[in-house]
Design an enzyme around this catalytic site. Structure first.
Site, mmCIF file in Angstrom:
data_model
loop_
_atom_site.group_PDB
_atom_site.id
_atom_site.type_symbol
_atom_site.label_atom_id
_atom_site.label_comp_id
_atom_site.label_asym_id
_atom_site.label_seq_id
_atom_site.Cartn_x
_atom_site.Cartn_y
_atom_site.Cartn_z
ATOM 1 N N SER A 70 0.920 -1.246 -0.081
ATOM 2 C CA SER A 70 -0.071 0.086 0.043
ATOM 3 C C SER A 70 0.976 1.276 -0.010
ATOM 4 C CB SER A 70 -0.805 0.033 1.250
ATOM 5 O OG SER A 70 -0.107 0.470 2.518
ATOM 6 N N ASP A 71 0.289 2.416 -0.260
ATOM 7 C CA ASP A 71 1.055 3.431 0.018
ATOM 8 C C ASP A 71 0.672 4.010 1.511
ATOM 9 O OD1 ASP A 71 2.569 5.964 -0.293
ATOM 10 O OD2 ASP A 71 1.503 6.395 -2.184
ATOM 11 N N TYR A 72 1.372 5.280 1.822
ATOM 12 C CA TYR A 72 1.722 5.489 3.359
ATOM 13 C C TYR A 72 0.089 5.767 3.977
ATOM 14 C CZ TYR A 72 3.978 7.759 7.078
ATOM 15 O OH TYR A 72 4.581 8.317 8.256
#
Length: 743
Positions: free
Chosen positions: A289-291
């Site tokens: 995932s992204d942050y």
């Protein structure tokens, strides 16, 4: 004497020790060994330990060390937070790995973050790297960054960013390769090879990540994190190709994008993450995932709570939860309640452990990080030299009416808020880059001007506001000089993630300063820093020369001096189209034809009544101190057969009086198709260096698959028919030929 059974077995063993196992058999044996080891680790893990393997948290977590001892999968924040200022990074990664080896299953952690364009040595930002149109040099640059990063213990980078960017308001245009899928694919693969090398298990290579999958560069209004609505055909033909090229090339990781696409957050899109990446393309690396993006599914309004967000993301295909910790908190309970099959968790853990095995971490947890190298930095001189060369090749001469090169005598006024700046030369996500190592424009010009040149500096105006502004003093400096070099542009807080701009002109009072200097009547050279295409229309009409230096890294000042004084020649080419005004955005060279082609003086056509349609500077544009001609393309045949190839050859000639380099560019147009096709699209390029008067044949190869697109029925493939070929030095290339693709 007859051999005993024991001696016979010993002889066979000795013979086997001299037998070289075929490469395929050796690879199969290694895969089997790796799989058995991973299966054994998974078999020993509790649900909690499996969930921890799927989490990457930062050192800012209150239970950071305790989670590492329990078997945390990885850590981030090592790079993204400025590499823990004041902390010896190699010591930190080694100490943390020692804690990980106290965990029940002794599974090593990986250290990850953004190695975007350098680590201890700062090179130009990725958009500038794309302006070199030199994939070999880009690969060399990221190889250098990887050597530095891995010596400090870094094993996984969240690069390259390969989002196609066609709206210069978007701040993250600076992190990619611009607007074109072909150039973007070439630069993406070059960066990946720099990071991953030929052997991912070597201690000076690391796992690369293609981000952000997919469509993130198409955010509405150019505003970061905004929603995305891209027609599926455009999505597949323009935004997906760099990702497909990386998956085909063997990239180890893909990061899911923050954004929604047609209302569906990518983090929860099984159609894209599993359907396209895994099933359609057959890629089986790690998806992260992204942050905090998993938790943000609640904010998007598609998940009822964090547990629902974790369930959706895992089912979509997200293996790793970056920073939020949602998987660690929610997955064990979800499995026990039956809402998530344990097989989905196991599959994600297997992909994570496989990636760690490929990095060699399961065999040697401490293979990365080298205290001697990270302290001594033996690469320093070589990488500084490389940084200077890359910066030179990335800078683009947009206009020159004869002001450049500068004479090595007389007075030069260096004016502007970014002339003596160092911090804003580093670029976004500079890792361990230090502004103390940066050579500013002023410092570079002074160091390379020679004794017969007197350089005077004046600020003029700040980038924003009025503090320290003194336009009269800048005007006086220009009046005393033979030529004025104006250094203008954007600061770091206007470029990159979260930093989109509603206007793309020069910020603050910089244009007022430029107008005042132009009014002196002295020759003016504008040098500007940027992470995007800017509106330079007034400057183009009123100053003698314009140079785009992007964000050039620590050797930017020296590289620019080499070019301005003529010790080297400009060869950079634009990876993005520069508009005449914000109202033209988005503007790209590969637009579709319209039934009513526009003309400013013809009503009922696709036009503006107050501005021509053409850009200020086209895609691929870039001038030189010499000149080049391109011969008519010569084709190896007039028909391209299925499974065959046609070669296109053009003769490039240096028609000027000094040595130089250009980029030969090949464009193709499909004359008739089931759907409207772009007026032209880049299908090949090659950098060419020539002495004055010399010529060289440049040959490109076109295969049927190079002409494939998303057809009317949404299938991917080609259609027979006639194609136009164009070759030249930018997207307005005029030399042309035609061939037919057979059915």
């Amino acid at each position: 004497m007859a051999l005993t059974r024991r001696r016979f077995a010993q002889s066979l063993a000795l013979l086997a020790s001299f037998t070289v196992m075929p490469p395929i058999a050796r690879a199969q044996a290694e895969d089997a060994r790796r799989k058995a080891k991973i299966d054994a680790i998974i078999g020993r893990m509790s649900l909690e330990e499996k969930a921890l393997q799927l989490c990457v948290i930062g050192d800012d977590h209150p239970d950071f060390e305790a989670l590492v001892r329990k078997g945390l999968g990885g850590t981030n924040g090592v790079i993204t937070k400025g590499a823990l200022p004041g902390v010896n990074l190699e010591s930190f990664t080694r100490k943390t790995q020692q804690l990980a080896m106290q965990s029940p299953n002794k599974v090593p952690i990986w250290y990850c973050g953004d190695v975007a364009h350098g680590f201890t040595t700062e090179f130009p930002v990725p958009l500038a790297l794309a302006a070199t149109w030199n994939p070999d040099l880009v690969e060399q640059t990221l190889r250098a960054a990887t050597v530095e990063a891995t010596a400090h213990g870094v094993t996984w980078t969240f690069s390259p960013m390969v989002d196609i960017a066609r709206d210069p308001r978007w701040g993250r245009m600076t992190e990619g390769a611009g607007e074109d899928p072909y150039l973007g694919s070439a630069m993406a693969v070059a960066q990946m090879r720099g990071f991953q090398g030929d052997d991912l298990s070597a201690p000076n290579t690391m796992l690369a990540t293609a981000k952000h999958f997919a469509g993130y560069g198409g955010v509405q209004a150019g505003r970061d994190y905004n929603s995305v609505n891209i027609p599926e055909r455009e999505f597949r033909d323009v935004y997906l190709p760099p990702f497909k090229a990386l998956c085909d090339a063997g990239i180890g990781s893909v990061m899911a994008a923050f954004n929604t696409l047609d209302g569906v957050p990518i983090t929860s899109s099984r159609e894209l993450l599993t359907g396209v990446l895994r099933e359609e393309w057959g890629w089986d690396g790690v998806i992260t995932s992204d942050y905090d993006a998993i938790l943000e599914l609640v904010t998007h309004g598609v998940a009822s709570d964090p547990a629902d967000a974790a369930r959706q993301a895992l089912h979509a295909g997200v293996d790793v939860d970056l920073h939020s910790g949602t998987y660690a908190k929610e997955l064990p309970g979800l499995v026990r309640s039956g809402r998530v099959p344990e097989a989905e968790v196991d599959a994600a853990v297997r992909r994570v452990l496989t990636a760690k095995a490929k990095l060699g971490l399961l065999d040697d947890a401490f293979r990365y990080g080298n205290r001697r190298l990270s302290s001594a930095q033996p690469w320093k001189a070589a990488h500084r030299k490389l940084a200077r060369e890359v910066a030179r090749q990335s800078m683009v001469l947009l206009k020159n009416d004869g002001v450049l090169p500068l004479a090595r005598q007389g007075r030069v006024a260096v004016i502007g808020p970014l002339a003596d700046d160092t911090a804003n030369m580093l670029g976004t996500m500079p890792a361990l880059g230090d502004k103390k190592n940066v050579v500013s424009v002023l410092a570079g010009l002074k160091a390379n001007a020679g004794r017969r040149v007197t350089i005077e500096h004046a600020l003029g105006v700040p980038v924003r506001g009025d503090e320290g502004a003194d336009i009269p003093a800048a005007v006086a400096a220009a009046q005393r000089a033979d030529v004025a070099v104006l250094v203008l542009g954007e600061t770091d807080d206007m470029i990159g993630e979260g930093d989109s701009r509603a206007f793309i002109g020069l910020p603050g009072r910089q244009l007022d300063l430029a107008k005042a200097i132009v009014e002196t009547g002295k020759p003016v050279v504008v040098v500007f820093t940027s992470g995007r295409a800017l509106d330079l229309s007034w400057l183009d009409a009123h100053v003698g020369a314009i140079v785009d230096i992007w964000v050039p890294g620590e050797q930017g000042g020296n590289a620019l001096a080499d070019l301005l004084f003529g010790d080297a020649d400009f060869s950079g080419k634009l990876p993005v189209t520069f508009p005449r005004a914000l109202g033209q955005v988005p503007i790209t060279y590969d637009h579709l034809p319209t039934g009513r082609p526009g003309s400013i003086d013809k009503v009922y056509t696709s036009r503006y009544v107050d501005l021509v349609n053409a850009p200020l500077y086209p895609f691929g544009h870039g001038l030189s101190y010499t000149s080049f001609s391109f011969g008519d393309p010569r084709l190896s045949g007039d028909t391209l057969q299925p499974g065959g190839a046609i070669t296109v050859t053009t003769r490039v000639t240096n028609t000027g009086k000094r040595a130089g380099a250009t980029v030969a560019q090949l464009y193709v147009h499909d004359r008739l198709a089931s759907v409207s096709r772009p007026v032209r699209r880049l299908k090949g390029f090659e950098r060419v260096e020539l002495q004055p008067g010399d010529s060289r044949d440049v040959t490109f190869e076109i295969r049927p698959e190079d002409l494939a697109f998303t057809r009317r029925d949404m299938s991917w493939g080609t259609e027979p028919g006639d194609y136009d070929i164009y070759v030249g030095g930018d997207s307005n290339a005029a030399a042309s030929a035609r061939f037919t693709l057979a059915g």
